[in-house]
Write a protein that holds these residues in place. Structure first.
Motif, PDB file in Angstrom:
ATOM      1  N   SER A   1       0.878  -1.327   0.098  1.00 56.62           N
ATOM      2  CA  SER A   1      -0.026   0.139   0.037  1.00 56.62           C
ATOM      3  C   SER A   1       0.981   1.363   0.085  1.00 56.62           C
ATOM      4  O   SER A   1       1.790   1.176   0.727  1.00 56.62           O
ATOM      5  N   CYS A   2       0.606   2.292  -0.614  1.00 56.89           N
ATOM      6  CA  CYS A   2       1.311   3.399  -0.691  1.00 56.89           C
ATOM      7  C   CYS A   2       0.430   4.641  -0.857  1.00 56.89           C
ATOM      8  O   CYS A   2      -0.805   4.408  -1.634  1.00 56.89           O
ATOM      9  N   HIS A   3       0.874   5.895  -1.016  1.00 52.63           N
ATOM     10  CA  HIS A   3       0.037   6.975  -1.199  1.00 52.63           C
ATOM     11  C   HIS A   3      -0.044   7.264  -2.708  1.00 52.63           C
ATOM     12  O   HIS A   3      -1.185   7.345  -3.371  1.00 52.63           O
ATOM     13  N   SER A   4       1.101   7.397  -3.279  1.00 56.24           N
ATOM     14  CA  SER A   4       1.019   7.694  -4.649  1.00 56.24           C
ATOM     15  C   SER A   4       2.527   7.166  -5.104  1.00 56.24           C
ATOM     16  O   SER A   4       3.542   7.352  -4.443  1.00 56.24           O
ATOM     17  N   THR A   5       2.532   6.178  -6.068  1.00 51.96           N
ATOM     18  CA  THR A   5       3.895   5.617  -6.610  1.00 51.96           C
ATOM     19  C   THR A   5       4.529   6.609  -7.403  1.00 51.96           C
ATOM     20  O   THR A   5       5.952   6.438  -7.078  1.00 51.96           O
ATOM     21  N   ASN A   6       4.157   7.627  -7.883  1.00 53.20           N
ATOM     22  CA  ASN A   6       4.842   8.587  -8.452  1.00 53.20           C
ATOM     23  C   ASN A   6       5.613   9.405  -7.266  1.00 53.20           C
ATOM     24  O   ASN A   6       6.785   9.804  -7.678  1.00 53.20           O
ATOM     25  N   ASP A   7       5.133   9.742  -6.436  1.00 53.08           N
ATOM     26  CA  ASP A   7       5.787  10.359  -5.092  1.00 53.08           C
ATOM     27  C   ASP A   7       6.793   9.515  -4.480  1.00 53.08           C
ATOM     28  O   ASP A   7       7.852  10.319  -4.265  1.00 53.08           O
ATOM     29  N   ILE A   8       6.725   8.275  -4.409  1.00 54.61           N
ATOM     30  CA  ILE A   8       7.687   7.507  -3.979  1.00 54.61           C
ATOM     31  C   ILE A   8       8.860   7.504  -4.953  1.00 54.61           C
ATOM     32  O   ILE A   8      10.018   7.717  -4.635  1.00 54.61           O
TER      33      ILE A   8
END
Lengths: 255, 255
Positions: A20-27
């Motif tokens: 789970s994560c907020h936004s793969t682009n942000d990571i």
């Protein structure tokens, strides 16, 4: 669940899987920012809580049913004015992947992929620029695979279109293989014109009569091309000249 | 918000800052797993949604008020049987950092740091082992800095203990500097005995009478030492011999 793949040249040699994560682009952006940079690295999640779409919209997908990932690229071999090539090759790769299973796969300018007039994939490309070069590019891809129900009636999935269920890790490997092939083509500078032609040949509305919302009126028209910097050329029935339009200047009406 | 720091040798040269994430240790593990490995890399978040504590417990912290981060280490110079050294140096570094501001900072075996008998910092170390060596170590640190209210009456923060508010990015840099110094000491093999002595000298209950829950009884006793593999040595009033105990075998009662 998702492993790195060894039969590609660049894409997917390293895979970061987050349940789970907020936004793969942000990571992905943070990984680049930290200097932990390996071109082709993928950040993939089963459950993207705050996915980003074009123009600050939200990308929604049911957890565990779709492929939601970002690719880290470093296309320093192209200039800022050529950056629309990235959109073109990514959309072409997704289109080629989908056309293994279904017909009538169209690219909706600039960055959506449609099957039978319904959206199956969204692409969000975020570039960082150094001088006149593209230093880094983060390509977010949301590809609807097994999801059956959508709030938006204009959305679909590979499963809805084919009636089959897919194994996500297998499809992930296949998509990456197509991305790798098309990215190699973009690295071959002499292929750029062919790629632009291929993009046009799969572009929704190209040399066809389609419907737009332009200046708050519903108008019929035809896409006549795309400029090198990525504006769309549209000949509307109501306008005497071909218009060169950007993202906020025109809206598609797809029935 | 949190930048990499240049005046350390290993810790914090690369910093991945995520406004929100599930568990910094899990993201750090994925980064290692993907082979995007740089020793000393930090993953830090303002809002850890599913923080992990010791023994599968949950670590809770108010968003934006504390320092919640993981450090990626590769202490391949120590063996598996020496792995408790990692706990020791991390706890010592946090203790040294805190003792800039407050007195009576104690390490509660194995991995908590207490100020005035209240917990101010939790540490979760997850090692991956190759043969007899520690290939990788992910050190999760939850340090209460500005949080004022706690559900658990046994918790405190630097701010509660001093009455001051702190600038998190500045404290982050200071903590990393202490971690860097202590990690260097661990890399100097001849310093290991000194580090063990220093750990004992700050250990809660060492040569003092404290209270434990042992086999469902409340018992007084004294910590007499820690073994090389990290078991605690306790002389209870009710037992004739010094006991060598692991994590689940004894529980602290700290009033």
């Amino acid at each position: 669940m998702y492993n790195s793949i060894q039969d590609t040249l660049i894409i997917g040699k390293k895979v970061i899987y987050l349940p789970s994560c907020h936004s793969t682009n942000d990571i992905a952006a943070e990984i680049v920012h930290a200097g932990l940079f390996a071109e082709g690295t993928i950040v993939i999640t089963d459950n993207q809580v705050k996915g980003k779409g074009q123009r600050g919209t939200v990308w929604q997908a049911s957890p565990g049913e779709n492929l939601t990932f970002s690719v880290i690229l470093s296309p320093s071999f192209i200039t800022v004015s050529e950056q629309f090539l990235i959109s073109q090759v990514i959309a072409l790769a997704i289109r080629a992947y989908l056309s293994q299973y279904v017909g009538h796969v169209k690219i909706k300018w600039p960055n959506d992929v449609y099957v039978n007039n319904r959206k199956v994939c969204g692409i969000l490309i975020e570039n960082s620029i150094q001088g006149t070069k593209i230093a880094g590019s983060i390509v977010g891809i949301g590809l609807n695979v097994n999801q059956k129900d959508f709030e938006n009636s204009n959305a679909t999935s590979l499963s809805r279109e084919t009636g089959n269920l897919f194994l996500l890790p297998e499809e992930f490997q296949k998509v990456l293989t197509f991305l790798d092939v098309y990215y190699q083509q973009m690295r071959s500078l002499w292929r750029h014109n062919d790629l632009r032609q291929e993009y046009l040949s799969h572009l929704y509305g190209y040399n066809e009569t389609v419907t737009f919302n332009y200046q708050n009126r519903i108008v019929k028209g035809t896409v006549t091309g795309v400029t090198a910097i990525g504006k769309i050329l549209v000949k509307l029935e109501t306008e005497p000249e071909v218009l060169e339009l950007g993202l906020k200047e025109i809206e598609w009406i797809i029935q």
